[in-house]
Scaffold this motif. Structure first.
Motif, PDB file in Angstrom:
ATOM      1  N   CYS A  40       0.849  -1.185   0.000  1.00 22.19           N
ATOM      2  CA  CYS A  40       0.000   0.000   0.000  1.00 22.19           C
ATOM      3  C   CYS A  40       0.890   1.242   0.000  1.00 22.19           C
ATOM      4  CB  CYS A  40      -0.933   0.010   1.212  1.00 22.19           C
ATOM      5  SG  CYS A  40      -0.078   0.115   2.781  1.00 22.19           S
ATOM      6  N   ASP A  41       0.265   2.415  -0.042  1.00 22.57           N
ATOM      7  CA  ASP A  41       1.022   3.666  -0.052  1.00 22.57           C
ATOM      8  C   ASP A  41       1.301   4.204   1.350  1.00 22.57           C
ATOM      9  OD1 ASP A  41       1.046   3.647  -2.822  1.00 22.57           O
ATOM     10  OD2 ASP A  41      -0.698   4.965  -3.008  1.00 22.57           O
ATOM     11  N   TYR A  42       0.375   3.971   2.273  1.00 23.62           N
ATOM     12  CA  TYR A  42       0.502   4.534   3.621  1.00 23.62           C
ATOM     13  C   TYR A  42       0.052   3.536   4.681  1.00 23.62           C
ATOM     14  CZ  TYR A  42       0.569   9.043   1.181  1.00 23.62           C
ATOM     15  OH  TYR A  42       0.873  10.083   0.343  1.00 23.62           O
ATOM     16  N   PHE A  43       0.720   3.586   5.825  1.00 20.92           N
ATOM     17  CA  PHE A  43       0.241   2.960   7.057  1.00 20.92           C
ATOM     18  C   PHE A  43      -0.124   4.089   8.009  1.00 20.92           C
ATOM     19  CE2 PHE A  43       2.974  -1.205   7.170  1.00 20.92           C
ATOM     20  CZ  PHE A  43       2.127  -1.803   6.265  1.00 20.92           C
ATOM     21  N   ILE A  44      -1.225   3.933   8.706  1.00 19.90           N
ATOM     22  CA  ILE A  44      -1.540   4.795   9.840  1.00 19.90           C
ATOM     23  C   ILE A  44      -1.538   3.881  11.053  1.00 19.90           C
ATOM     24  CG2 ILE A  44      -3.254   6.271  10.948  1.00 19.90           C
ATOM     25  CD1 ILE A  44      -4.232   7.037   8.149  1.00 19.90           C
ATOM     26  N   ILE A  45      -0.740   4.227  12.045  1.00 24.89           N
ATOM     27  CA  ILE A  45      -0.583   3.395  13.236  1.00 24.89           C
ATOM     28  C   ILE A  45      -1.011   4.214  14.448  1.00 24.89           C
ATOM     29  CG2 ILE A  45       1.030   2.044  14.633  1.00 24.89           C
ATOM     30  CD1 ILE A  45       2.820   1.907  12.103  1.00 24.89           C
ATOM     31  N   CYS A  46      -1.789   3.595  15.336  1.00 28.33           N
ATOM     32  CA  CYS A  46      -2.172   4.279  16.567  1.00 28.33           C
ATOM     33  C   CYS A  46      -2.341   3.242  17.680  1.00 28.33           C
ATOM     34  CB  CYS A  46      -3.447   5.095  16.389  1.00 28.33           C
ATOM     35  SG  CYS A  46      -4.934   4.110  16.178  1.00 28.33           S
ATOM     36  N   SER A  47      -2.506   3.753  18.903  1.00 27.35           N
ATOM     37  CA  SER A  47      -2.647   2.891  20.071  1.00 27.35           C
ATOM     38  C   SER A  47      -3.915   3.220  20.841  1.00 27.35           C
ATOM     39  CB  SER A  47      -1.458   3.073  21.019  1.00 27.35           C
ATOM     40  OG  SER A  47      -0.256   2.757  20.389  1.00 27.35           O
ATOM     41  N   GLY A  48      -4.434   2.183  21.491  1.00 26.43           N
ATOM     42  CA  GLY A  48      -5.525   2.323  22.446  1.00 26.43           C
ATOM     43  C   GLY A  48      -5.093   1.687  23.751  1.00 26.43           C
ATOM     44  N   ASN A  49      -5.778   2.027  24.831  1.00 25.31           N
ATOM     45  CA  ASN A  49      -5.388   1.554  26.159  1.00 25.31           C
ATOM     46  C   ASN A  49      -6.007   0.217  26.549  1.00 25.31           C
ATOM     47  OD1 ASN A  49      -3.704   3.794  26.914  1.00 25.31           O
ATOM     48  ND2 ASN A  49      -5.582   5.002  26.998  1.00 25.31           N
ATOM     49  N   SER A  50      -7.001  -0.247  25.820  1.00 24.51           N
ATOM     50  CA  SER A  50      -7.686  -1.496  26.161  1.00 24.51           C
ATOM     51  C   SER A  50      -8.336  -2.064  24.909  1.00 24.51           C
ATOM     52  CB  SER A  50      -8.768  -1.225  27.212  1.00 24.51           C
ATOM     53  OG  SER A  50      -9.787  -0.399  26.644  1.00 24.51           O
ATOM     54  N   ASN A  51      -8.818  -3.302  25.000  1.00 27.34           N
ATOM     55  CA  ASN A  51      -9.506  -3.873  23.840  1.00 27.34           C
ATOM     56  C   ASN A  51     -10.791  -3.099  23.546  1.00 27.34           C
ATOM     57  OD1 ASN A  51     -10.832  -4.879  26.091  1.00 27.34           O
ATOM     58  ND2 ASN A  51     -11.016  -6.954  25.294  1.00 27.34           N
ATOM     59  N   THR A  52     -11.417  -2.543  24.585  1.00 28.08           N
ATOM     60  CA  THR A  52     -12.614  -1.731  24.385  1.00 28.08           C
ATOM     61  C   THR A  52     -12.288  -0.477  23.576  1.00 28.08           C
ATOM     62  OG1 THR A  52     -13.488  -2.524  26.491  1.00 28.08           O
ATOM     63  CG2 THR A  52     -14.499  -0.538  25.569  1.00 28.08           C
ATOM     64  N   GLN A  53     -11.173   0.195  23.903  1.00 22.31           N
ATOM     65  CA  GLN A  53     -10.809   1.398  23.161  1.00 22.31           C
ATOM     66  C   GLN A  53     -10.361   1.055  21.742  1.00 22.31           C
ATOM     67  OE1 GLN A  53      -7.596   3.900  24.583  1.00 22.31           O
ATOM     68  NE2 GLN A  53      -8.449   5.684  23.534  1.00 22.31           N
ATOM     69  N   VAL A  54      -9.633  -0.036  21.571  1.00 24.97           N
ATOM     70  CA  VAL A  54      -9.224  -0.454  20.231  1.00 24.97           C
ATOM     71  C   VAL A  54     -10.467  -0.690  19.361  1.00 24.97           C
ATOM     72  CG1 VAL A  54      -8.135  -2.328  18.914  1.00 24.97           C
ATOM     73  CG2 VAL A  54      -6.960  -1.340  20.889  1.00 24.97           C
ATOM     74  N   ASN A  55     -11.477  -1.364  19.916  1.00 22.33           N
ATOM     75  CA  ASN A  55     -12.732  -1.569  19.190  1.00 22.33           C
ATOM     76  C   ASN A  55     -13.423  -0.254  18.889  1.00 22.33           C
ATOM     77  OD1 ASN A  55     -13.224  -4.210  18.434  1.00 22.33           O
ATOM     78  ND2 ASN A  55     -13.995  -4.799  20.441  1.00 22.33           N
ATOM     79  N   ALA A  56     -13.406   0.666  19.856  1.00 19.11           N
ATOM     80  CA  ALA A  56     -14.042   1.974  19.658  1.00 19.11           C
ATOM     81  C   ALA A  56     -13.341   2.754  18.545  1.00 19.11           C
ATOM     82  CB  ALA A  56     -14.025   2.766  20.957  1.00 19.11           C
ATOM     83  N   ILE A  57     -12.015   2.702  18.507  1.00 17.92           N
ATOM     84  CA  ILE A  57     -11.264   3.394  17.454  1.00 17.92           C
ATOM     85  C   ILE A  57     -11.627   2.806  16.094  1.00 17.92           C
ATOM     86  CG2 ILE A  57      -8.963   3.837  16.504  1.00 17.92           C
ATOM     87  CD1 ILE A  57      -7.931   3.802  19.458  1.00 17.92           C
ATOM     88  N   SER A  58     -11.629   1.488  16.008  1.00 19.02           N
ATOM     89  CA  SER A  58     -11.975   0.817  14.756  1.00 19.02           C
ATOM     90  C   SER A  58     -13.383   1.204  14.300  1.00 19.02           C
ATOM     91  CB  SER A  58     -11.874  -0.699  14.956  1.00 19.02           C
ATOM     92  OG  SER A  58     -12.402  -1.398  13.865  1.00 19.02           O
ATOM     93  N   GLY A  59     -14.324   1.177  15.215  1.00 26.45           N
ATOM     94  CA  GLY A  59     -15.703   1.550  14.885  1.00 26.45           C
ATOM     95  C   GLY A  59     -15.819   2.999  14.463  1.00 26.45           C
ATOM     96  N   SER A  60     -15.101   3.872  15.152  1.00 27.42           N
ATOM     97  CA  SER A  60     -15.133   5.292  14.833  1.00 27.42           C
ATOM     98  C   SER A  60     -14.565   5.553  13.440  1.00 27.42           C
ATOM     99  CB  SER A  60     -14.362   6.090  15.882  1.00 27.42           C
ATOM    100  OG  SER A  60     -14.318   7.459  15.553  1.00 27.42           O
ATOM    101  N   VAL A  61     -13.446   4.915  13.123  1.00 27.60           N
ATOM    102  CA  VAL A  61     -12.839   5.090  11.801  1.00 27.60           C
ATOM    103  C   VAL A  61     -13.823   4.636  10.718  1.00 27.60           C
ATOM    104  CG1 VAL A  61     -11.015   4.281  10.246  1.00 27.60           C
ATOM    105  CG2 VAL A  61     -10.439   4.995  12.568  1.00 27.60           C
ATOM    106  N   GLN A  62     -14.415   3.462  10.898  1.00 27.38           N
ATOM    107  CA  GLN A  62     -15.363   2.962   9.899  1.00 27.38           C
ATOM    108  C   GLN A  62     -16.551   3.902   9.739  1.00 27.38           C
ATOM    109  OE1 GLN A  62     -16.387  -1.258   9.725  1.00 27.38           O
ATOM    110  NE2 GLN A  62     -14.670  -1.675  11.103  1.00 27.38           N
ATOM    111  N   LYS A  63     -17.068   4.401  10.848  1.00 24.34           N
ATOM    112  CA  LYS A  63     -18.233   5.281  10.817  1.00 24.34           C
ATOM    113  C   LYS A  63     -17.923   6.613  10.130  1.00 24.34           C
ATOM    114  CE  LYS A  63     -21.354   7.622  14.032  1.00 24.34           C
ATOM    115  NZ  LYS A  63     -21.640   7.837  15.453  1.00 24.34           N
ATOM    116  N   VAL A  64     -16.803   7.245  10.513  1.00 23.64           N
ATOM    117  CA  VAL A  64     -16.448   8.550   9.955  1.00 23.64           C
ATOM    118  C   VAL A  64     -16.100   8.434   8.467  1.00 23.64           C
ATOM    119  CG1 VAL A  64     -14.774  10.429  10.090  1.00 23.64           C
ATOM    120  CG2 VAL A  64     -15.755   9.516  12.166  1.00 23.64           C
ATOM    121  N   VAL A  65     -15.355   7.413   8.090  1.00 23.97           N
ATOM    122  CA  VAL A  65     -14.994   7.230   6.682  1.00 23.97           C
ATOM    123  C   VAL A  65     -16.255   6.957   5.851  1.00 23.97           C
ATOM    124  CG1 VAL A  65     -13.771   5.737   5.047  1.00 23.97           C
ATOM    125  CG2 VAL A  65     -12.621   6.519   7.120  1.00 23.97           C
ATOM    126  N   SER A  66     -17.142   6.131   6.367  1.00 23.01           N
ATOM    127  CA  SER A  66     -18.381   5.837   5.658  1.00 23.01           C
ATOM    128  C   SER A  66     -19.227   7.094   5.467  1.00 23.01           C
ATOM    129  CB  SER A  66     -19.179   4.786   6.432  1.00 23.01           C
ATOM    130  OG  SER A  66     -20.432   4.574   5.832  1.00 23.01           O
TER     131      SER A  66
END
Length: 122
Positions: A40-66
């Motif tokens: 691919c052309d780019y990686f975006i890497i980030c961290s969350g503090n728990s599995n709950t936050q990691v899921n929230a980040i994933s959901g937020s990205v999908q929602k905002v991009v959509s």
């Protein structure tokens, strides 16, 4: 109806907004365009503090991009245990880690030839 082509810069900005909306931390953009044989052309890497936050980040990205660019990931992996979620938007791949897993795999150093940009959203 055909889907409007979105630039990589616009997609990156929207993904970062999605990460920031739920307080994703230590956001880095790796530009892989000058490296041969990358997937691919780019990686975006980030961290969350728990599995709950990691899921929230994933959901937020999908929602905002959509919502903002009418796109969805081609593929998503890792939502089962939410230690490392990979979201593939074809030319931009998002890696969302729990901190200890990010430290262990240290993919930033694996792509040491990439141009790395620290992202500090306001």
């Amino acid at each position: 109806m055909t889907k409007k082509q979105v630039s990589a810069d616009d997609l990156i900005a929207v993904i970062i907004k999605g990460i920031d909306d739920v307080k994703g931390e230590n956001i880095q953009l790796l530009d892989l365009r000058d490296i041969e044989n990358t997937v691919c052309d780019y990686f975006i890497i980030c961290s969350g503090n728990s599995n709950t936050q990691v899921n929230a980040i994933s959901g937020s990205v999908q929602k905002v991009v959509s919502k903002e660019v009418k796109d969805k990931p081609w593929h998503v992996e890792g939502q089962g245990n939410s230690e490392w979620v990979l979201m593939d938007y074809v030319n931009v791949v998002v890696h969302i880690f729990q901190k200890h897993v990010r430290d262990y795999y240290d993919i930033e150093s694996l792509w040491g030839d990439a141009k790395i940009t620290e992202i500090n959203p306001v």
